[in-house]
Scaffold this motif. Structure first.
Motif, mmCIF file in Angstrom:
data_model
loop_
_atom_site.group_PDB
_atom_site.id
_atom_site.type_symbol
_atom_site.label_atom_id
_atom_site.label_comp_id
_atom_site.label_asym_id
_atom_site.label_seq_id
_atom_site.Cartn_x
_atom_site.Cartn_y
_atom_site.Cartn_z
ATOM 1 N N ALA A 1 11.229 33.935 -37.974
ATOM 2 C CA ALA A 1 11.903 33.148 -37.395
ATOM 3 C C ALA A 1 12.794 34.192 -36.222
ATOM 4 O O ALA A 1 13.009 35.231 -36.346
ATOM 5 N N LYS A 2 13.237 33.560 -35.144
ATOM 6 C CA LYS A 2 13.993 34.030 -34.108
ATOM 7 C C LYS A 2 15.436 34.061 -34.380
ATOM 8 O O LYS A 2 15.862 32.884 -34.966
ATOM 9 N N PHE B 1 24.162 46.783 -23.200
ATOM 10 C CA PHE B 1 23.436 45.838 -24.002
ATOM 11 C C PHE B 1 23.440 44.601 -23.413
ATOM 12 O O PHE B 1 24.097 43.992 -22.551
ATOM 13 N N ALA B 2 22.238 43.878 -23.323
ATOM 14 C CA ALA B 2 22.129 42.463 -22.989
ATOM 15 C C ALA B 2 22.966 41.607 -24.063
ATOM 16 O O ALA B 2 22.953 42.036 -25.274
ATOM 17 N N PRO B 3 23.275 40.568 -23.573
ATOM 18 C CA PRO B 3 24.227 39.747 -24.526
ATOM 19 C C PRO B 3 23.454 39.336 -25.684
ATOM 20 O O PRO B 3 24.236 39.285 -26.946
ATOM 21 N N GLN C 1 24.019 39.517 -29.967
ATOM 22 C CA GLN C 1 23.654 38.235 -30.689
ATOM 23 C C GLN C 1 22.940 38.732 -32.140
ATOM 24 O O GLN C 1 23.045 38.372 -33.419
ATOM 25 N N ARG C 2 21.812 39.236 -31.600
ATOM 26 C CA ARG C 2 20.475 39.460 -32.806
ATOM 27 C C ARG C 2 21.170 40.448 -33.523
ATOM 28 O O ARG C 2 20.823 40.508 -34.661
ATOM 29 N N PHE C 3 21.989 41.661 -33.199
ATOM 30 C CA PHE C 3 22.534 42.652 -34.299
ATOM 31 C C PHE C 3 23.268 41.959 -35.100
ATOM 32 O O PHE C 3 23.257 42.313 -36.311
ATOM 33 N N LYS C 4 24.146 41.016 -34.889
ATOM 34 C CA LYS C 4 25.171 40.402 -35.481
ATOM 35 C C LYS C 4 24.556 39.551 -36.364
ATOM 36 O O LYS C 4 24.876 39.279 -37.691
#
Length: 524
Positions: free
Chosen positions: A171-172, A387-389, A393-396
């Motif tokens: 999953a992405k 950072f790219a936006p 988002q992926r980190f959080k």
């Protein structure tokens, strides 16, 4: 012997004198098998065909040699002398070609003991999930002790058949899925050994602007190269993304490019077998006619071999670009030039390579509005890395998974998973020039952890006892312990923040992103 018989069948009706000449040549080679390497060298130095001081040839011999070359027959000198080990090898090169015997003996290099030893250590270090046979990397050595001799014989004879890969969907963070093909550990070992040999052949010829999955190159080098282009005044970027690249690779086009430098038919047959081995889904094997299974060690190199044509085309046009696997950023000086380059590259990719450009993810814009390998830029005259936006988002998204308060695990277990993720994440993203954002991520993570702790201290009396033990004034404790607000809100209260502050989590062993960032950047 089979080679010379095949050559005799290939030239029917040739004069008897040529047949006689080939017979004499074959008898000479047969005799040389019984000689040592030193004897061969001495005989060549003393013979009439030596390079220096050779006797003059008669006019008849000269005519025979000239006709032989014109007809395409190999010269007697084209036959390589046997090596000291006694193995005889032939060069199938005609006049004007420069092929070496190593190109026809690649499989021997693949199964060489030292090469396999290095490949085995690499596969064991990478671990990974088992394939369709359920064999793990821990069981690989014991499996090879029993089966390696048979596998090696099949590889040398060109009869080895790879197993289908196990399909897994990951999953992405944006809601989509990524399909991976997991080979068996035995196939991963063979692919790794094959990769080590093929890399030495293909990598030196790759473009200097290609950074993906190459020894001695990294994503950080690619990002720094992109920043240098922006500093030179290339303020627009054509960001090209290939749609489902690993699923849509044309096998015939790929194998044609591999065959440019690989002449061992056993290796070509093995690579083709890996491409067409198929995937197993719910117990059913589905054959594959396109694509390379993303998950095997060999797939990244095959991707670079195919896309090397694109690199060479961009170099011939004089473009400034950075490519990492299927992501390619071309830097130009104007928006008009970017659109022109985007359209021409799209035509090249779709017509020559039979791939498809993802029009939704591709585009022409300023560098700070596009991303490259999870990074982006800000500033023009002095561009800085940020950072790219979607990276944030992926980190959080990942931290929310690890700090989900409904997960019934201890704080120590949460910290163990967080530390593993934080260490790898900051090691990759310490290239950014925005320490303030990293400090904010630290604070946000600690609040998530405080929320988990308050959730575990569910009863008011438990919260009261724990907060008093942490040094919170007694008059403040009832306001927190008996509060009807949620754990997320209470996690940001003043006294909870003080009691469960940075020092508390440091004692428990939580990795600080900010501290690790400054350590990697060499800032005390």
């Amino acid at each position: 012997m089979g080679i010379w018989r095949e050559r005799q069948r290939s030239y029917p009706g040739r004069p008897a004198r040529y047949a006689k000449g080939f017979g004499n040549l074959y008898r000479k080679i047969q005799l040389s098998w019984q000689e040592s390497a030193e004897a061969i060298v001495l005989r060549r130095e003393e013979g009439p065909n030596m390079e220096r001081g050779k006797e003059p040839m008669s006019s008849t011999e000269k005519r025979r040699k000239q006709k032989t070359l014109e007809r395409g027959y190999p010269e007697p000198e084209a036959v390589n002398p046997p090596k000291a080990e006694g193995a005889l090898s032939f060069s199938a090169a005609r006049v004007g070609e420069s092929l070496h015997e190593e190109e026809y003996l690649l499989m021997e290099k693949v199964v060489e003991r030292e090469n396999m030893r290095v490949a085995l250590k690499r596969v064991e270090r990478n671990r990974g999930a088992p394939g369709i046979d359920g064999l793990s990397t821990e069981e690989l050595r014991s499996y090879l002790r029993i089966n390696w001799s048979g596998i090696k014989e099949k590889l040398l004879t060109g009869t080895y058949k790879p197993s289908p890969v196990r399909r897994v969907e990951i999953a992405k963070s944006d809601g989509g899925t990524r399909t991976l093909g997991i080979p068996t550990v035995a196939d991963r070992l063979i692919q790794q050994a094959l990769l080590q040999v093929l890399t030495r052949i293909f990598d030196p010829g790759f473009s200097d602007s290609s950074y993906g999955f190459r020894p001695g190159r990294s994503t950080h080098q690619a990002v720094r190269r992109a920043r240098s282009y922006i500093e030179e005044g290339y303020e627009w970027v054509a960001d090209i993304d290939l749609e489902k690249f690993f699923d849509k690779v044309n096998h015939d086009i790929l194998m044609a490019r591999v065959a440019r430098k690989v002449k061992d038919k056993r290796v070509l047959k093995l690579i083709r077998a890996y491409l067409t081995a198929g995937v197993m889904t719910e117990g059913i094997v589905v054959r594959t006619s396109t694509g390379t299974p993303q998950g095997g060690p060999l797939s990244p190199l095959l991707a670079n071999i195919l896309l090397d044509d694109l690199d060479k085309e961009l170099e011939e046009r004089g473009h400034k670009f950075v490519r990492y696997a299927d992501d390619c950023n071309i830097y130009v000086r104007s928006e008009r030039a970017g659109k022109r380059v985007m359209e021409s590259v799209r035509r090249f990719v779709e017509k020559r390579l039979k791939l498809k450009v993802n029009r939704e993810k591709s585009g022409v814009d300023k560098p700070h509005k596009r991303k490259i390998l999870g990074f982006s830029f800000y500033g023009i005259k002095r561009p800085r890395i940020r950072f790219a936006p979607k990276t944030l988002q992926r980190f959080k998204y990942r931290v929310r998974q690890l700090t989900n308060r409904t997960r019934g695990i201890s704080i120590e277990e949460r910290l163990k998973h967080l530390n593993t993720y934080f260490t790898g994440w900051i090691n990759y993203f310490h290239l950014v020039d925005t320490p303030g954002i990293i400090k904010k991520l630290d604070k946000w993570t600690r609040r998530r952890l405080r929320m988990c702790v308050l959730k575990q201290w569910k009863a008011p009396k438990t919260r009261r006892r724990k907060l008093i033990a942490l040094g919170v004034p007694k008059e403040e404790v009832p306001l927190i312990a008996a509060s009807r607000r949620g754990c997320w809100h209470l996690a940001n209260c003043k006294w909870v923040n003080i009691a469960l502050g940075p020092s508390y989590w440091k004692e428990l062993g939580l990795v600080s992103l900010a501290d690790r960032y400054y350590e990697l950047r060499g800032v005390s």
